[in-house]
Design a protein around this motif. Structure first.
Motif, PDB file in Angstrom:
ATOM      1  N   LEU A 192       0.409  -1.221  -0.026  1.00 27.76           N
ATOM      2  CA  LEU A 192       0.016  -0.096  -0.018  1.00 27.76           C
ATOM      3  C   LEU A 192       0.541   1.536  -0.076  1.00 27.76           C
ATOM      4  O   LEU A 192       0.053   2.287  -0.397  1.00 27.76           O
ATOM      5  CB  LEU A 192      -0.390   0.177   1.257  1.00 27.76           C
ATOM      6  CG  LEU A 192      -2.324  -0.552   1.366  1.00 27.76           C
ATOM      7  CD1 LEU A 192      -3.440  -0.458   2.152  1.00 27.76           C
ATOM      8  CD2 LEU A 192      -3.050  -0.496  -0.026  1.00 27.76           C
TER       9      LEU A 192
ATOM     10  N   LEU B 225       0.917   4.017  -2.568  1.00 27.02           N
ATOM     11  CA  LEU B 225       0.696   5.915  -2.817  1.00 27.02           C
ATOM     12  C   LEU B 225       1.474   6.662  -2.986  1.00 27.02           C
ATOM     13  O   LEU B 225       0.983   7.361  -3.719  1.00 27.02           O
ATOM     14  CB  LEU B 225       0.191   5.686  -1.407  1.00 27.02           C
ATOM     15  CG  LEU B 225      -1.205   5.245  -0.734  1.00 27.02           C
ATOM     16  CD1 LEU B 225      -1.452   5.347   0.799  1.00 27.02           C
ATOM     17  CD2 LEU B 225      -2.240   6.222  -1.512  1.00 27.02           C
TER      18      LEU B 225
ATOM     19  N   TRP C 281      -8.884  11.389  -0.833  1.00 25.82           N
ATOM     20  CA  TRP C 281      -8.540  10.558  -0.922  1.00 25.82           C
ATOM     21  C   TRP C 281      -7.322   9.556  -0.330  1.00 25.82           C
ATOM     22  O   TRP C 281      -6.477   8.855   0.208  1.00 25.82           O
ATOM     23  CB  TRP C 281      -9.447   9.307  -1.256  1.00 25.82           C
ATOM     24  CG  TRP C 281     -11.451   9.625  -1.066  1.00 25.82           C
ATOM     25  CD1 TRP C 281     -11.622  10.277  -2.268  1.00 25.82           C
ATOM     26  CD2 TRP C 281     -12.184   9.258   0.125  1.00 25.82           C
ATOM     27  NE1 TRP C 281     -12.886  10.305  -1.223  1.00 25.82           N
ATOM     28  CE2 TRP C 281     -13.359   9.840  -0.625  1.00 25.82           C
ATOM     29  CE3 TRP C 281     -11.486   8.700   1.252  1.00 25.82           C
ATOM     30  CZ2 TRP C 281     -14.247   9.813   0.778  1.00 25.82           C
ATOM     31  CZ3 TRP C 281     -12.947   8.461   1.834  1.00 25.82           C
ATOM     32  CH2 TRP C 281     -13.728   8.875   2.031  1.00 25.82           C
TER      33      TRP C 281
ATOM     34  N   GLY D 192      -5.305   8.843   2.358  1.00 23.83           N
ATOM     35  CA  GLY D 192      -4.414   7.586   2.447  1.00 23.83           C
ATOM     36  C   GLY D 192      -2.625   7.992   2.661  1.00 23.83           C
ATOM     37  O   GLY D 192      -2.104   7.394   3.504  1.00 23.83           O
ATOM     38  N   CYS D 193      -2.350   8.942   2.746  1.00 19.95           N
ATOM     39  CA  CYS D 193      -1.160   9.463   2.597  1.00 19.95           C
ATOM     40  C   CYS D 193      -0.966   9.776   4.085  1.00 19.95           C
ATOM     41  O   CYS D 193       0.410   9.154   4.828  1.00 19.95           O
ATOM     42  CB  CYS D 193      -0.389  10.330   1.601  1.00 19.95           C
ATOM     43  SG  CYS D 193       0.054   9.945  -0.138  1.00 19.95           S
TER      44      CYS D 193
ATOM     45  N   THR E  75      -2.609   8.612   6.449  1.00 20.41           N
ATOM     46  CA  THR E  75      -3.067   7.748   7.519  1.00 20.41           C
ATOM     47  C   THR E  75      -1.463   6.684   7.089  1.00 20.41           C
ATOM     48  O   THR E  75      -1.238   5.837   8.702  1.00 20.41           O
ATOM     49  CB  THR E  75      -3.743   6.641   6.964  1.00 20.41           C
ATOM     50  OG1 THR E  75      -5.611   8.254   6.698  1.00 20.41           O
ATOM     51  CG2 THR E  75      -3.933   5.911   8.077  1.00 20.41           C
ATOM     52  N   MET E  76      -0.797   6.671   5.801  1.00 20.23           N
ATOM     53  CA  MET E  76       0.259   5.410   5.778  1.00 20.23           C
ATOM     54  C   MET E  76       1.045   5.611   6.904  1.00 20.23           C
ATOM     55  O   MET E  76       1.876   5.471   7.315  1.00 20.23           O
ATOM     56  CB  MET E  76       0.731   5.843   4.017  1.00 20.23           C
ATOM     57  CG  MET E  76       1.653   4.305   4.454  1.00 20.23           C
ATOM     58  SD  MET E  76       0.579   3.036   4.699  1.00 20.23           S
ATOM     59  CE  MET E  76      -1.215   2.055   3.884  1.00 20.23           C
TER      60      MET E  76
END
Length: 70
Positions: free
Chosen positions: A11, A15, A55, A59-60, A62-63
């Motif tokens: 993931l 990303l 989004w 995502g970035c 959160t990662m």
């Protein structure tokens, strides 16, 4: 361990690939003009980054938090 066998790493690579392709397309649009073949994959990744930018940004973020703390 390879990024293909570890879902978290996979993931992260996806990303970062989307973000990189979007950045390159914004600054050098001639590189990603071709929509088929090998460069077509990068064009599609840049298109995902353009259209789903909130989004992708979430995502970035959160990662990044998960990498720092976990």
């Amino acid at each position: 361990m390879s990024a293909l066998f570890n879902f978290h790493s996979f993931l992260t690579v996806v990303l970062l690939g989307i973000c990189t392709c979007t950045f390159v397309k914004m600054h050098f649009p001639a590189i990603l003009e071709q929509r088929n073949g090998f460069r077509g994959f990068f064009w599609k990744a840049a298109r995902i980054g353009e259209r789903l930018s909130p989004w992708v940004a979430a995502g970035c973020f959160t990662m990044g938090v998960s990498i720092i703390f976990f």
